[in-house]
Design a protein around this motif. Sequence first.
Motif, mmCIF file in Angstrom:
data_model
loop_
_atom_site.group_PDB
_atom_site.id
_atom_site.type_symbol
_atom_site.label_atom_id
_atom_site.label_comp_id
_atom_site.label_asym_id
_atom_site.label_seq_id
_atom_site.Cartn_x
_atom_site.Cartn_y
_atom_site.Cartn_z
ATOM 1 N N ASN A 1 61.190 -20.664 35.985
ATOM 2 C CA ASN A 1 61.796 -21.031 34.704
ATOM 3 C C ASN A 1 61.161 -20.287 33.537
ATOM 4 O OD1 ASN A 1 63.698 -22.804 35.704
ATOM 5 N ND2 ASN A 1 62.336 -24.581 35.582
ATOM 6 N N ALA A 2 59.889 -19.929 33.674
ATOM 7 C CA ALA A 2 59.187 -19.236 32.592
ATOM 8 C C ALA A 2 59.538 -17.754 32.533
ATOM 9 C CB ALA A 2 57.680 -19.408 32.758
ATOM 10 N N THR A 3 60.129 -17.218 33.602
ATOM 11 C CA THR A 3 60.415 -15.777 33.651
ATOM 12 C C THR A 3 61.865 -15.471 33.986
ATOM 13 O OG1 THR A 3 59.750 -15.725 35.990
ATOM 14 C CG2 THR A 3 58.049 -15.250 34.352
ATOM 15 N N LYS A 4 62.715 -16.469 34.021
ATOM 16 C CA LYS A 4 64.080 -16.299 34.521
ATOM 17 C C LYS A 4 64.967 -15.468 33.610
ATOM 18 C CE LYS A 4 65.708 -20.603 32.387
ATOM 19 N NZ LYS A 4 66.275 -21.938 32.625
ATOM 20 N N ASP A 5 64.541 -15.237 32.343
ATOM 21 C CA ASP A 5 65.401 -14.517 31.406
ATOM 22 C C ASP A 5 65.092 -13.026 31.331
ATOM 23 O OD1 ASP A 5 62.926 -14.884 30.173
ATOM 24 O OD2 ASP A 5 63.809 -14.870 28.163
ATOM 25 N N ILE A 6 64.117 -12.531 32.098
ATOM 26 C CA ILE A 6 63.769 -11.105 32.045
ATOM 27 C C ILE A 6 64.822 -10.317 32.814
ATOM 28 C CG2 ILE A 6 62.047 -9.361 32.632
ATOM 29 C CD1 ILE A 6 59.932 -11.597 32.453
ATOM 30 N N GLU A 7 65.603 -9.518 32.099
ATOM 31 C CA GLU A 7 66.721 -8.799 32.709
ATOM 32 C C GLU A 7 66.345 -7.396 33.171
ATOM 33 O OE1 GLU A 7 70.218 -8.764 30.283
ATOM 34 O OE2 GLU A 7 69.934 -10.830 29.623
ATOM 35 N N VAL A 8 65.513 -6.719 32.375
ATOM 36 C CA VAL A 8 65.230 -5.305 32.640
ATOM 37 C C VAL A 8 63.739 -5.046 32.465
ATOM 38 C CG1 VAL A 8 65.650 -2.921 31.919
ATOM 39 C CG2 VAL A 8 67.517 -4.586 31.868
ATOM 40 N N ILE A 9 63.176 -4.269 33.382
ATOM 41 C CA ILE A 9 61.843 -3.700 33.194
ATOM 42 C C ILE A 9 62.002 -2.189 33.147
ATOM 43 C CG2 ILE A 9 59.584 -3.309 34.222
ATOM 44 C CD1 ILE A 9 59.622 -6.130 35.269
ATOM 45 N N TYR A 10 61.459 -1.596 32.102
ATOM 46 C CA TYR A 10 61.589 -0.161 31.871
ATOM 47 C C TYR A 10 60.250 0.510 32.158
ATOM 48 C CZ TYR A 10 62.204 4.215 29.283
ATOM 49 O OH TYR A 10 62.263 5.537 28.930
ATOM 50 N N LEU A 11 60.288 1.557 32.966
ATOM 51 C CA LEU A 11 59.084 2.284 33.364
ATOM 52 C C LEU A 11 59.217 3.758 33.012
ATOM 53 C CD1 LEU A 11 58.652 0.850 36.996
ATOM 54 C CD2 LEU A 11 57.525 0.030 34.920
ATOM 55 N N ASP A 12 58.186 4.301 32.405
ATOM 56 C CA ASP A 12 58.130 5.737 32.121
ATOM 57 C C ASP A 12 56.710 6.216 32.422
ATOM 58 O OD1 ASP A 12 58.469 8.304 31.248
ATOM 59 O OD2 ASP A 12 58.615 7.810 29.125
ATOM 60 N N THR B 1 55.481 0.589 29.886
ATOM 61 C CA THR B 1 54.704 1.799 29.613
ATOM 62 C C THR B 1 55.044 2.263 28.201
ATOM 63 O OG1 THR B 1 56.476 3.013 30.730
ATOM 64 C CG2 THR B 1 54.521 2.537 32.020
ATOM 65 N N ALA B 2 54.610 1.516 27.204
ATOM 66 C CA ALA B 2 55.144 1.667 25.842
ATOM 67 C C ALA B 2 54.831 3.011 25.199
ATOM 68 C CB ALA B 2 54.617 0.530 24.954
ATOM 69 N N MET C 1 57.818 10.222 25.076
ATOM 70 C CA MET C 1 57.679 9.534 26.353
ATOM 71 C C MET C 1 56.495 8.574 26.313
ATOM 72 S SD MET C 1 58.398 12.207 29.379
ATOM 73 C CE MET C 1 60.023 12.822 29.696
ATOM 74 N N SER C 2 56.525 7.667 27.245
ATOM 75 C CA SER C 2 55.465 6.698 27.359
ATOM 76 C C SER C 2 54.567 7.063 28.522
ATOM 77 C CB SER C 2 56.059 5.308 27.572
ATOM 78 O OG SER C 2 57.055 5.055 26.626
ATOM 79 N N ALA C 3 53.570 6.211 28.770
ATOM 80 C CA ALA C 3 52.662 6.521 29.850
ATOM 81 C C ALA C 3 52.098 5.267 30.481
ATOM 82 C CB ALA C 3 51.515 7.377 29.326
ATOM 83 N N TRP C 4 51.864 5.352 31.778
ATOM 84 C CA TRP C 4 51.113 4.304 32.457
ATOM 85 C C TRP C 4 49.709 4.838 32.636
ATOM 86 C CZ3 TRP C 4 50.554 3.414 38.264
ATOM 87 C CH2 TRP C 4 49.884 2.213 38.502
ATOM 88 N N HIS C 5 48.717 4.053 32.288
ATOM 89 C CA HIS C 5 47.345 4.529 32.276
ATOM 90 C C HIS C 5 46.493 3.736 33.256
ATOM 91 C CE1 HIS C 5 48.829 4.801 27.965
ATOM 92 N NE2 HIS C 5 48.947 5.992 28.470
#
Length: 298
Positions: free
Chosen positions: A196-207, A126-127, A1-5
Amino acid sequence: MSAWHPELKEATALLHCQLCYVSESQQAQIECLQMLITEHELPIVLNTELISDKLNQKRRQQLSQLSSEPILLLDDKDRLSWLSNGLSVSQEWDKLQRRVVSAGRKSELLLQAAKVSAGSHVIDATAGFGHDSLILASTGAQVTMLEQQPLMALLLLAEQQRMSALPNWQKLMTRLNIINIDAMSYFATLQAKSINATKDIEVIYLDPMFPEGSYQDSKTGKGAKVGKHMQALHQLARPPSADEERQLLQSAQAVVSRNIQKQGRVVVKRPQFAPLLAQQQPSESWHNEAVRFDGYFV
């Protein structure tokens, strides 16, 4: 698992680490680590020490318990490990080879939830140890890996460098972009840019981190066990507060809402019996006996 710190250290604080290595021939690898620290501006100072005795599990435990500084170990296979409170943990991406090769929506709940494909842009906010990032990148997606803790970021960068030397892993390694930054700061930077600089971000993954008691059902005792990687992360991080959970989810949703080609989504990983992130009902969920992925569609 990952973590947010969240807010563990001041950004300018230097982290002093004891780097133990087992052979005098490893000077080139040590120099590479120093170059990674410089290139990525990691606030880390390495104090190196040659270990001449046999490096068995007992010796690893002694090293981790005697030092007042974080202990990093460069073993005879040039694998970088972190020793802490009797634990020895490392990324060990090569052990995921079978899973990465066979990864698909039938076998991976994460891919069912994320629905990414070749050319997709995913942010793993949260890599942690990077295992889920590998699964996401196995689809051909480009994965931006955010890791706030400099120590964890160095472990990720060192593992990426080590695996890039292996022919079967080189293409996958080029799809990973590791950044030492906290998720909220990165999201704020993205929102300040043009669409235009961020339009291709499809998914944000959070753990994100959560209290240890959330891993199992309080009544039946069923649920996920706490592995050594998560035990180690608990020594670095604390779970986010309710307000921090809300801010994290809302900021992630704001970023993926900029995608003008596809429906953006935020995917949150939780133990099966853990409460919902920020108490927000997801659009859809995927789960097995141990883990749950909640999808928030924008």
